[in-house]
Scaffold this motif. Structure first.
Motif, mmCIF file in Angstrom:
data_model
loop_
_atom_site.group_PDB
_atom_site.id
_atom_site.type_symbol
_atom_site.label_atom_id
_atom_site.label_comp_id
_atom_site.label_asym_id
_atom_site.label_seq_id
_atom_site.Cartn_x
_atom_site.Cartn_y
_atom_site.Cartn_z
ATOM 1 N N MET A 1 0.818 -1.208 0.000
ATOM 2 C CA MET A 1 0.000 0.000 0.000
ATOM 3 C C MET A 1 0.858 1.268 0.000
ATOM 4 O O MET A 1 0.540 2.261 -0.654
ATOM 5 N N LEU A 2 1.978 1.243 0.752
ATOM 6 C CA LEU A 2 2.879 2.393 0.794
ATOM 7 C C LEU A 2 3.471 2.680 -0.583
ATOM 8 O O LEU A 2 3.676 3.842 -0.963
ATOM 9 N N ALA A 3 3.753 1.604 -1.345
ATOM 10 C CA ALA A 3 4.297 1.773 -2.692
ATOM 11 C C ALA A 3 3.309 2.515 -3.579
ATOM 12 O O ALA A 3 3.689 3.402 -4.365
ATOM 13 N N VAL A 5 0.840 4.568 -2.581
ATOM 14 C CA VAL A 5 0.738 5.954 -2.105
ATOM 15 C C VAL A 5 1.922 6.774 -2.624
ATOM 16 O O VAL A 5 1.747 7.920 -3.078
ATOM 17 N N LEU A 6 3.114 6.193 -2.586
ATOM 18 C CA LEU A 6 4.303 6.881 -3.093
ATOM 19 C C LEU A 6 4.151 7.209 -4.579
ATOM 20 O O LEU A 6 4.427 8.332 -5.019
ATOM 21 N N VAL A 33 6.941 2.894 -7.768
ATOM 22 C CA VAL A 33 6.109 1.776 -7.291
ATOM 23 C C VAL A 33 6.836 0.449 -7.490
ATOM 24 O O VAL A 33 6.856 -0.411 -6.602
ATOM 25 N N ALA A 36 9.619 -0.028 -4.940
ATOM 26 C CA ALA A 36 9.156 -0.208 -3.569
ATOM 27 C C ALA A 36 8.367 -1.496 -3.365
ATOM 28 O O ALA A 36 7.961 -1.796 -2.239
ATOM 29 N N THR A 37 8.133 -2.255 -4.426
ATOM 30 C CA THR A 37 7.351 -3.497 -4.335
ATOM 31 C C THR A 37 8.279 -4.681 -4.112
ATOM 32 O O THR A 37 9.282 -4.836 -4.820
ATOM 33 N N THR A 422 1.852 -4.946 -7.069
ATOM 34 C CA THR A 422 1.904 -4.864 -5.608
ATOM 35 C C THR A 422 0.926 -5.851 -4.966
ATOM 36 O O THR A 422 0.899 -5.983 -3.740
#
Length: 548
Positions: A1-3, A5-6, A33, A36-37, A422
């Protein structure tokens, strides 16, 4: 989820505050994304939609449960039984040869060539084809930039030719005067009393191959000429162009947004065109009546600065090609795509083989649009004093403009694919109440698209971003209706609440001579009403005519 949002922050901040080109914003968002995944999420995004659970093992019989829609059931092929962590598991996956599948009393069994290990944890094991397992493992091992680049290329293969041909059609219709002839022809057929309705129909037809802002630039001088002649109803004539053109921009291919959404959902272009027209007409009707009410409520005059904003005057009707010749580049592709859709869904399998082959070829989306481009080139070539050099320049201009659109759409496709990787679909599907079905998903898709639209302004970017979130959820919970309804819900969600961060808002405001307040209470409210009504029509049709 953070990925996610980024990525969303990068796209929205890049477009809104840094004034970054949409391609760069989407590309950097996709890259962020992807970086960060985790590799586990990447692999699960592939496997979770193409696996089954193992309920029980009885010798060489495997009783399957929780079967995902994407699991292939091919006898005479290798399959893998593994624990839930899939490709990152320390446990070695078990490779088995499946002789056959059998379904009886809603129970699916796979018969394997040898018995599975007796110490295998059945409660947590999953069943997946070897090809899918290999794809997941390979994808999980790829670098972030390679995954983004592969997605860019994959998206181009789906929509690159279509957008290029649509750009040629649009440019040739404008340069040859065919677009103006269509407007004049429809207006003459309906009479001067119904000029506003003629503008609605004309802008809807033209917005199928031509981008909305171009349609607005083309038709605004006609609206101003009518307001000058009558001395009133300027707001009505301006909004009539918006009413017709804006919904086609979000619901009817080959404009990039609906084209991309339909492609991602494996909806045929013919079905998307028919569906877009079918639900869009209700939004157009609602918009038309709001336009009449607004025109009676607010008297907005034709201002001098609006007249000066338009550099070109409309061509004389005598210099334009015939109406029949002008409409062919739009009509023929729609007919071919529609014939293929009808042939595949409504005609019996015993239909003449040569007919099926011909329709399958001519109704292919790339072929149909290419034929339309050739017809559009013919309208331009038949223009007096047109030369091969002039024709080449028009094609070059069309492709250069279309190339930018292709880049943005492909970057959006990569961004959507990175969001899918993700495994957000499984997370959202598990968090939704068990009672949420297809109707709930339509509402969710509409709301997600509308929120993204309000945040960053672009209807096309909103559709491209939303599809990356919605498709995995649809795969998890399944659809009780044809996926075209999900595509239409996303298109409708891209309409509500356009404001100062939308380039279309400023096009309407500056070119028409409206103030910001006047644009908000006319254009913004109009699009919101049209989007909501079209979405309600989508809901009703999905319930009454699921087309499963």
């Amino acid at each position: 989820m953070l990925a996610i949002v980024l990525g969303m922050l990068i796209v929205n901040c890049g477009v809104l505050f840094l004034r970054m080109h949409a391609f760069l914003a989407l590309f950097f968002g996709a890259l962020a994304v992807a970086a960060a995944t985790t590799s586990l999420s990447v692999s699960q995004s592939v496997l979770h939609r193409a696996t089954a659970g193992i309920a029980e093992i009885q010798g060489n019989e495997i009783v399957l449960t929780d079967i995902e829609e994407g699991l292939p059931k091919k006898p005479g092929a290798y399959y893998i039984a593994s624990d839930p962590s899939f490709v990152q598991s320390k446990q070695e996956p078990v490779l088995v040869w499946v002789d056959r599948f059998e379904e009886e009393d809603e129970i699916t069994k796979a018969y394997v060539a040898r018995d599975l290990p007796t110490d295998m944890e059945v409660a947590s094991a999953r069943f997946v084809s070897q090809d899918t397992y290999r794809e997941a493992k390979q994808l999980a091992g790829s670098s972030a930039i390679n995954r983004v680049a592969d997605s860019l290329g994959s998206t181009f293969g789906k929509i690159g030719i279509l957008i290029a041909m649509a750009s040629i059609i649009g440019q040739c219709l404008l340069s040859s005067g065919a677009a103006e002839r269509i407007v004049y022809g429809i207006r003459h057929a309906m009479g001067e009393r119904w000029t506003a309705l003629a503008f609605v129909i004309s802008s809807f037809v033209l917005a199928i191959p031509v981008f909305f802002d171009t349609v607005f630039f083309l038709m605004l001088p006609l609206a101003q000429a009518m307001a000058q002649r009558t001395g009133r109803d300027y707001l009505k004539y301006v909004l009539s162009i918006v009413v017709g053109g804006t919904l086609a921009h979000s619901l009817v291919p080959p404009t990039p947004g609906p084209l991309f959404v339909a492609t991602e959902l494996n909806v045929s272009i013919g079905a998307m065109i028919l569906g877009g027209i079918g639900v869009g007409i209700w939004g157009v009707i609602a918009g038309y009546f709001y336009m009449l009410w607004a025109n009676r409520t607010w008297q907005i005059p034709l201002r001098i600065e609006a007249q000066e904003a338009i550099a070109e005057e409309p061509n004389a009707e005598s210099d334009l090609p015939s109406f029949g010749f002008s409409i062919l580049p739009i009509l023929i592709p729609i007919v071919l795509l529609g014939l293929k859709t009808v042939s595949q869904t409504a005609l019996p399998a015993s239909t003449n083989e040569y007919w099926n082959t011909a329709i399958s070829f001519l109704g292919d989306k790339n072929i149909a649009l290419s034929i339309g481009a050739l017809l559009a080139l013919a309208t331009l070539f038949c223009k007096p004093a047109m030369t091969w050099v002039g024709l080449g320049k028009s094609v070059q201009k069309a492709l250069s403009e279309g190339g930018v659109v292709v880049l943005i759409t492909c970057a959006g496709g990569a961004f959507g694919e990175m969001i899918r990787q993700t495994n957000i679909g499984a997370v959202i599907a598990e968090s939704l109440p068990s009672s949420v079905g297809g109707t709930g998903l339509l509402i969710t898709a509409f709301m997600i698209t509308a929120i993204i639209r309000v945040i960053q302004g672009s209807a096309t970017v909103a559709m491209i971003t939303a599809i990356g979130i919605v498709v995995p959820v649809a795969m998890q919970i399944g659809l009780p209706f044809h996926p075209v309804y999900l595509a239409l819900a996303i298109g409708c969600g891209s309409k509500p609440l356009p404001w100062m961060n939308d380039s279309g808002f400023w096009v309407i405001s500056r070119m028409s001579g409206f103030t910001e307040k006047e644009t908000l209470k006319t254009f913004t409210v109009l699009l919101t009403i049209m989007g909501l009504v079209s979405f309600l029509a989508t809901l009703v049709f999905a319930i009454l005519f699921p087309l499963v």
